[in-house]
Design an enzyme around this catalytic site. Structure first.
Site, short mmCIF file in Angstrom:
data_model
loop_
_atom_site.label_atom_id
_atom_site.label_comp_id
_atom_site.label_asym_id
_atom_site.label_seq_id
_atom_site.Cartn_x
_atom_site.Cartn_y
_atom_site.Cartn_z
N HIS A 1 0.85 -1.19 0.00
CA HIS A 1 0.00 0.00 0.00
C HIS A 1 0.88 1.23 0.00
CE1 HIS A 1 -3.14 2.86 1.10
NE2 HIS A 1 -3.97 1.95 0.62
N ASP B 1 -7.91 -5.47 0.03
CA ASP B 1 -8.42 -6.36 -1.01
C ASP B 1 -8.00 -7.81 -0.85
OD1 ASP B 1 -9.82 -4.45 -2.51
OD2 ASP B 1 -7.95 -3.66 -3.31
N1 CMC Z 1 4.08 -7.62 -4.85
C1 CMC Z 1 5.43 -7.58 -5.04
N2 CMC Z 1 6.18 -6.49 -4.87
C2 CMC Z 1 5.58 -5.37 -4.48
C3 CMC Z 1 4.20 -5.32 -4.26
C4 CMC Z 1 3.44 -6.50 -4.46
N3 CMC Z 1 2.12 -6.51 -4.27
N4 CMC Z 1 3.84 -4.08 -3.88
C5 CMC Z 1 4.98 -3.36 -3.87
N5 CMC Z 1 6.02 -4.14 -4.24
C6 CMC Z 1 7.43 -3.75 -4.28
C7 CMC Z 1 7.72 -2.89 -5.51
O1 CMC Z 1 8.08 -3.69 -6.62
C8 CMC Z 1 8.85 -2.04 -5.01
O2 CMC Z 1 10.03 -2.82 -5.02
P1 CMC Z 1 11.48 -2.14 -5.29
O3 CMC Z 1 11.70 -1.21 -4.14
O4 CMC Z 1 12.43 -3.28 -5.33
O5 CMC Z 1 11.36 -1.43 -6.60
C9 CMC Z 1 8.50 -1.78 -3.55
O6 CMC Z 1 7.71 -2.92 -3.17
C10 CMC Z 1 7.71 -0.50 -3.31
O7 CMC Z 1 6.52 -0.57 -4.09
P2 CMC Z 1 5.93 0.60 -4.99
O8 CMC Z 1 5.36 0.01 -6.23
O9 CMC Z 1 6.95 1.69 -5.12
O10 CMC Z 1 4.77 1.12 -4.04
P3 CMC Z 1 3.60 2.05 -4.45
O11 CMC Z 1 3.25 2.83 -3.26
O12 CMC Z 1 3.93 2.82 -5.68
O13 CMC Z 1 2.43 1.03 -4.87
C11 CMC Z 1 0.62 -0.48 -4.68
C12 CMC Z 1 1.41 0.64 -4.00
C13 CMC Z 1 -0.63 -0.77 -3.87
C14 CMC Z 1 0.17 0.00 -6.09
C15 CMC Z 1 1.50 -1.74 -4.81
O14 CMC Z 1 1.88 -2.19 -3.51
C16 CMC Z 1 0.82 -2.86 -5.57
O15 CMC Z 1 0.89 -2.87 -6.82
N6 CMC Z 1 0.13 -3.84 -4.87
C17 CMC Z 1 -0.60 -4.89 -5.55
C18 CMC Z 1 -1.96 -4.36 -6.03
C19 CMC Z 1 -2.92 -4.16 -4.87
O16 CMC Z 1 -3.11 -5.03 -4.03
N7 CMC Z 1 -3.62 -2.99 -4.89
C20 CMC Z 1 -4.63 -2.65 -3.89
C21 CMC Z 1 -4.21 -1.51 -3.01
S1 CMC Z 1 -5.31 -1.32 -1.58
C22 CMC Z 1 -6.84 -0.89 -2.25
C23 CMC Z 1 -6.88 0.49 -2.76
O17 CMC Z 1 -7.18 1.39 -1.97
O18 CMC Z 1 -6.59 0.72 -3.93
#
Ligand code: CMC
Length: 428
Positions: A306, A363
């Site tokens: 998140h 989720d």
């Molecule tokens: N699986 C594997 N790696 C992950 C995941 C995941 N679900 N989420 C984050 N990471 C890794 C990401 O690859 C990055 O790694 P590195 O530092 O090596 O590059 C690190 O963790 C930081 O992640 P980020 O993508 O920079 O984080 P963000 O804040 O931009 O993204 C997120 C947040 C929710 C989009 C992401 O965690 C994600 O894609 N999760 C899976 C989809 C999901 O479950 N979404 C629902 C969110 S809650 C409901 C809502 O309110 O939307």
């Protein structure tokens, strides 16, 4: 702490007023930056940027805290109802009994759609994704309520808010009915908001839907947990579209489209599909987590991570308890729940997830509950929308009431070609 921060670059020095928060991060007001320095800020994904001051929802991502108008989510989930929370979010205070009764009556009076909306819904192809149908339905709803479109008239804004909340269960249920080709039901005034929604989704003219109070209770809680989440992708979209003075209906429809993506609300569908695929392919959880960690695989653990929560998502904690109770109620084992629990355990003990502070989000478990209730996976995100609508409305109204409000119009740092001459076709 001083009330100003000093910004210095080359020969320019600028005092940035510090905007105090009542809880959480203070902010630097950089609104003079461009005019005084000629430069802008760059913040991909708005990771460090507050787009507004807000009094609606507070999140402390490090402590796993979520509050609506100051009330902890745990208390609201346990003691309140969805419509009470909707009123709280939109109007700022918990309603008295009389006010709540009037609100419920007003919402219930607006559940039935114009008959032509049903014709519109009949035109969508069988199997259309309910989020596509829902966003079209919300846009169309504006055309059937033309006396509620003036965004500067408080009475019309109020009427549009009630019309949207009242119509949403019917619109969402019709999106489902149209995708499975079943006849549409009419809402009934003797049923509650959630009861109506369930009956509209599952009732048929052949046999009425028997309403299970445990399911109604679960939905009251689930909708409360989804009702607002400050400036996330869809809420920011709603506020941004609203900032152009587009109608509430257009803004909410845009919110649905933003929410539909698998990184946002669409994750609940993606989680269930992930678990079903793992079961079909017989992949064990450790192998899957290894795949997720390999960036080249392009696979993410859906329902994990998140932008704001870096400790735990309090909504996920509450939902996990409900999933366990509801899914084990029959006494039968539930292999998808068992897989989800194992996947969570493997991930939470893995250095990749620990170092990146990745936890199950809202989720991760909702899809399992919705599936057990008989909803198909592609309908899950519409359920999220139903819960989120009061938050969008509250945020839209807060934006419109802000005296410093401007159309949202970010800047950019242009890194493309500098000026060059047009090249005729035969010279390319
Ligand atoms: N699986 C594997 N790696 C992950 C995941 C995941 N679900 N989420 C984050 N990471 C890794 C990401 O690859 C990055 O790694 P590195 O530092 O090596 O590059 C690190 O963790 C930081 O992640 P980020 O993508 O920079 O984080 P963000 O804040 O931009 O993204 C997120 C947040 C929710 C989009 C992401 O965690 C994600 O894609 N999760 C899976 C989809 C999901 O479950 N979404 C629902 C969110 S809650 C409901 C809502 O309110 O939307």
């Amino acid at each position: 702490m001083t009330d100003n921060a000093t910004f210095k670059h080359e020969d320019v020095e600028l005092q940035l007023p510090v905007v105090k928060a009542s809880n959480g991060n203070d902010g630097y007001n950089i609104s003079q930056l461009l005019s005084k320095t000629g430069n802008v800020t760059l913040d991909p994904g708005f990771v460090n940027t507050a787009s507004c001051e807000s009094t609606i929802t507070f999140i402390d991502g490090n402590e796993g805290i979520l509050r609506y108008r100051g009330y902890p989510i745990e208390q609201l989930a346990e003691k309140s109802t969805f419509l009470e929370v909707a009123h709280l979010l939109i109007h700022g205070e918990l309603p008295t009994q009389d006010v709540l009764d009037t609100f419920k009556y007003d919402v219930s009076n607006r559940m039935m759609l114009d008959e032509r909306m049903r014709e519109l819904y009949r035109c969508f192809p069988r199997g259309a994704h309910p989020m596509q149908v829902l966003s079209a339905g919300l846009s169309a709803l504006g055309s059937f309520n033309r006396r509620t479109l003036d965004v500067h008239d408080p009475e019309q804004v109020n009427e549009a808010s009630l019309r949207l909340i009242g119509s949403m269960p019917t619109l969402a249920a019709y999106a489902y009915k149209s995708s499975v080709g079943e006849p549409f039901q009419y809402p009934q005034k003797n049923l509650s908001y959630v009861e109506n929604y369930l009956r509209l989704s599952f009732g048929t003219p052949q046999e009425d839907y028997e309403i299970d109070p445990a399911v109604v209770n679960a939905f009251e809680t689930l909708f409360i947990l989804h009702a607002d989440h400050e400036q996330n992708c869809s809420t920011s979209t709603v506020r941004m579209v609203g900032s152009s003075d587009a109608t509430m209906y257009a803004s909410m429809s845009a919110g649905v489209n933003a929410l539909s993506g698998p990184l946002h609300g669409g994750a609940n569908q993606a989680v269930l599909e992930m678990l079903v695929k793992l079961r079909e392919e017989g992949v064990d959880m450790k192998t899957y987590v290894a795949q997720v960690k390999d960036k080249k695989s392009g696979v993410k653990l859906m329902g994990f991570g998140h932008r704001v929560y870096k400790n735990h998502d309090p909504r996920a904690t509450i939902i996990k308890g409900h999933a366990d109770k509801l899914l084990r109620a029959s006494g039968k084992s539930n292999d998808l729940l068992d897989m989800a629990l194992e996947l969570e355990e493997v991930a939470l003990n893995d250095e990749y997830f620990i170092s990146r502070k990745l936890y199950p989000n809202v989720d991760f478990y909702t899809g399992l509950i919705y599936e057990a209730m008989g909803f198909p996976a592609n309908y899950f995100t519409a359920l999220f929308t139903l819960g989120r609508l009061p938050g969008w409305i509250a945020q839209w109204r807060e934006d419109h009431a802000d005296p410093t409000r401007k159309i949202s119009r970010p800047r950019q740092i242009y890194v493309g070609e500098t000026e060059r001459d047009y090249v005729p076709m035969d010279k390319r």
